[in-house]
Design an enzyme around this catalytic site. Structure first.
Site, mmCIF file in Angstrom:
data_model
loop_
_atom_site.group_PDB
_atom_site.id
_atom_site.type_symbol
_atom_site.label_atom_id
_atom_site.label_comp_id
_atom_site.label_asym_id
_atom_site.label_seq_id
_atom_site.Cartn_x
_atom_site.Cartn_y
_atom_site.Cartn_z
ATOM 1 N N HIS A 17 24.180 27.871 36.996
ATOM 2 C CA HIS A 17 25.181 28.944 37.065
ATOM 3 C C HIS A 17 24.545 30.229 37.584
ATOM 4 C CE1 HIS A 17 27.309 26.767 33.550
ATOM 5 N NE2 HIS A 17 28.083 26.596 34.609
ATOM 6 N N LYS A 41 40.046 22.956 24.757
ATOM 7 C CA LYS A 41 38.630 22.617 24.598
ATOM 8 C C LYS A 41 38.018 23.458 23.493
ATOM 9 C CE LYS A 41 37.291 21.166 29.244
ATOM 10 N NZ LYS A 41 36.384 21.475 30.367
ATOM 11 N N ARG A 90 27.909 21.033 43.549
ATOM 12 C CA ARG A 90 26.733 20.213 43.273
ATOM 13 C C ARG A 90 26.719 18.951 44.114
ATOM 14 N NH1 ARG A 90 27.906 20.171 36.951
ATOM 15 N NH2 ARG A 90 29.874 19.662 37.926
ATOM 16 N N SER A 127 26.699 22.201 31.984
ATOM 17 C CA SER A 127 26.610 22.623 30.585
ATOM 18 C C SER A 127 26.796 21.433 29.649
ATOM 19 C CB SER A 127 27.668 23.684 30.282
ATOM 20 O OG SER A 127 27.418 24.857 30.997
#
Length: 166
Positions: A17, A41, A90, A127
């Site tokens: 990040h 979440k 990514r 994460s």
């Protein structure tokens, strides 16, 4: 003044990040880091804790504003007159999803999305993966700022202590 936003849940913020935020901060005068709130979440860290961890991790940049937002990212952008969203990619699989989001955001508000390829050092990093590896005792210290690693280690120890049978 050139402004952009780097959105995410940042639970917790990783060196991946920070790579994207740091690169964005060299391209824009002000970079807003938006900690997006997803009520469905349950994060390991509270939104307030994440904001504090990000502020400490980005303090040296000098042009970062860290805030939370519940709702559409384009509303966050409209409220602050931010014309660009910066997202790290990514892998190709990220692009499929992020392209749809970019097109939707642009269609809703005219906000543009800038994709920055992730540094290959962090191409596997998320994460969720960091939390999972750390929960099983794996060493993730090199993937996080030092203060974030300390907070993660402490939080996981607290969770283990609260687990049934302890």
């Amino acid at each position: 003044m050139r402004r952009a936003v780097c959105p995410g849940s940042f639970d917790p913020i990783t060196n991946g990040h920070l790579d994207i935020i740091g690169r964005a901060s060299s391209l824009y005068d002000v970079v807003h880091v938006a900690v997006m709130i997803n009520q469905s979440k349950k994060g390991l860290f509270s939104v307030e804790e994440r904001i504090e961890l990000i502020r400490e991790a980005t303090a040296d940049y000098g042009n970062i504003v860290v805030e939370s937002h519940h709702g559409l990212l384009v509303d966050f952008c409209k409220e602050r007159d931010i014309p660009a969203i910066v997202k790290g990619l990514r892998a190709v699989s990220d692009f499929d999803y992020e392209l749809q989001m970019a097109q939707m955001n642009n269609g809703l508000s005219g906000v543009e999305t800038l994709f920055i390829p992730t540094n290959p050092t962090y191409s596997f990093l998320s994460s969720s993966l960091v939390k999972e590896v750390a929960a099983w005792g794996g060493d993730v210290a090199h993937l996080l700022p030092e203060h974030v690693h300390a907070a993660l280690t402490k939080r996981l120890a607290e969770k283990r202590a609260q687990a049934p049978g302890n």
